[in-house]
Scaffold this active site. Structure first.
Site, mmCIF file in Angstrom:
data_model
loop_
_atom_site.group_PDB
_atom_site.id
_atom_site.type_symbol
_atom_site.label_atom_id
_atom_site.label_comp_id
_atom_site.label_asym_id
_atom_site.label_seq_id
_atom_site.Cartn_x
_atom_site.Cartn_y
_atom_site.Cartn_z
ATOM 1 N N GLY A 10 -1.166 -4.988 2.744
ATOM 2 C CA GLY A 10 -1.898 -5.732 1.776
ATOM 3 C C GLY A 10 -1.958 -4.750 0.383
ATOM 4 N N GLU A 40 -6.945 -0.931 10.129
ATOM 5 C CA GLU A 40 -6.165 0.198 10.845
ATOM 6 C C GLU A 40 -7.180 0.807 11.814
ATOM 7 O OE1 GLU A 40 -4.903 3.299 8.012
ATOM 8 O OE2 GLU A 40 -3.385 1.683 6.941
ATOM 9 N N ASP A 69 2.841 3.494 6.707
ATOM 10 C CA ASP A 69 1.591 4.091 6.703
ATOM 11 C C ASP A 69 1.680 5.482 6.102
ATOM 12 O OD1 ASP A 69 -1.412 3.589 7.213
ATOM 13 O OD2 ASP A 69 -1.295 5.771 8.195
ATOM 14 N N SER A 70 1.040 5.673 5.007
ATOM 15 C CA SER A 70 1.420 7.093 4.356
ATOM 16 C C SER A 70 0.093 7.805 3.872
ATOM 17 C CB SER A 70 2.016 6.614 3.163
ATOM 18 O OG SER A 70 1.487 5.410 2.515
ATOM 19 N N ASP A 147 -0.637 9.320 -7.731
ATOM 20 C CA ASP A 147 0.584 9.758 -8.545
ATOM 21 C C ASP A 147 0.269 10.679 -9.600
ATOM 22 O OD1 ASP A 147 2.458 8.608 -6.857
ATOM 23 O OD2 ASP A 147 2.335 6.557 -7.838
ATOM 24 N N HIS A 171 8.510 9.943 -0.458
ATOM 25 C CA HIS A 171 8.180 9.810 0.865
ATOM 26 C C HIS A 171 8.714 8.441 1.310
ATOM 27 C CE1 HIS A 171 4.863 8.789 -1.366
ATOM 28 N NE2 HIS A 171 4.028 8.163 -0.432
HETATM 29 P P1 IMP Z 1 -2.502 3.519 3.978
HETATM 30 O O1 IMP Z 1 -1.006 3.857 4.043
HETATM 31 O O2 IMP Z 1 -2.719 2.108 3.678
HETATM 32 O O3 IMP Z 1 -3.406 3.971 4.740
HETATM 33 O O4 IMP Z 1 -2.768 4.127 2.292
HETATM 34 C C1 IMP Z 1 -2.038 5.314 1.931
HETATM 35 C C2 IMP Z 1 -2.859 5.786 0.876
HETATM 36 O O5 IMP Z 1 -2.380 6.998 0.599
HETATM 37 C C3 IMP Z 1 -2.600 4.993 -0.440
HETATM 38 O O6 IMP Z 1 -3.867 3.930 -0.616
HETATM 39 C C4 IMP Z 1 -2.943 5.967 -1.611
HETATM 40 O O7 IMP Z 1 -4.047 6.234 -1.781
HETATM 41 C C5 IMP Z 1 -1.896 7.178 -0.963
HETATM 42 N N1 IMP Z 1 -0.476 7.131 -1.275
HETATM 43 C C6 IMP Z 1 0.431 6.520 -0.502
HETATM 44 N N2 IMP Z 1 1.435 6.692 -1.012
HETATM 45 C C7 IMP Z 1 1.185 6.901 -2.341
HETATM 46 C C8 IMP Z 1 2.140 7.229 -3.310
HETATM 47 O O8 IMP Z 1 3.417 6.966 -3.252
HETATM 48 N N3 IMP Z 1 1.469 7.470 -4.294
HETATM 49 C C9 IMP Z 1 0.360 7.734 -4.527
HETATM 50 N N4 IMP Z 1 -0.568 7.624 -3.456
HETATM 51 C C10 IMP Z 1 -0.094 7.189 -2.306
#
Ligand code: IMP
Length: 185
Positions: A10, A40, A69-70, A147, A171
């Protein structure tokens, strides 16, 4: 090219970055967007969250699909915000996070991404990580989320100041390259 592949997310920023990475590194393997609004599960493990989400995505779509997921893990905060990064970004934003780190000399942090890919037969997991530091204040207007405050190791600008750095170290980039090399086999 084995088949059409979908990225269930999303988050339009994640999809935009992934589409670009596929375009540059997986010629002939177009990436499709599955607009996925999924609640989630709560967990301290990116992999557990990604595994649950990809089964839900595959159940809805019925085609080969992956989720990612990050999160940002800050050493001085014992890994916070970690798997809660999206929620914390919404509640505190970068400025709120910088406040938590005020007068903290240890600025070490890392971004992590976990991709779960499901082709209906099996689920495969791909990880990517990017070490760096948290800047003293926000810099730059590119990218999204954290970022503007994240400086990858060996660089002096944030991802938001120099968006090209993301295609070198991020990542997301690393986990997607691992997925792409698996798909090319
Ligand atoms: P999710 O994976 O949807 O739980 O969201 C991961 C959250 O981590 C994102 O909404 C961002 O706030 C942050 N995030 C993940 N990857 C990045 C990136 O490449 N740059 C900046 N923030 C990130």
């Amino acid at each position: 090219m084995p088949y059409e592949i979908y990225f269930a997310t999303g988050n339009p920023d994640k999809f935009r970055e992934a589409k670009e990475i596929f375009g540059k590194n997986a010629a002939g393997m177009p990436l499709n967007h599955f607009q996925f609004a999924h609640r989630e599960i709560r967990s301290d493990s990116l992999e557990e969250i990604a595994r649950e989400a990809v089964s839900a995505a595959h159940a809805q779509l019925g085609r080969p699909v992956f989720v990612e997921d990050s999160g940002l893990f800050i050493d001085a905060l014992n890994g916070f915000p970690g798997t809660y990064s999206a929620w914390v970004q919404g509640k505190l934003g970068n400025r709120g996070l910088l406040k938590l780190l005020e007068s903290e000399p240890d600025r070490a942090a890392r971004f992590e991404a976990c991709i779960a890919f499901n082709d209906g037969k099996t689920t495969r997991i791909f990880h990517g990580a990017c070490n760096g530091t948290i800047a003293e204040k926000e810099h730059g207007r590119g990218g999204f989320g954290y970022d503007p405050i994240f400086v990858p190791k060996g660089e002096s600008s944030t991802f938001a100041e120099n968006i090209e750095l993301k295609n070198k170290y991020s990542h997301r980039y690393k986990s997607l390259l691992a997925l792409i090399s698996y798909l090319k086999i």
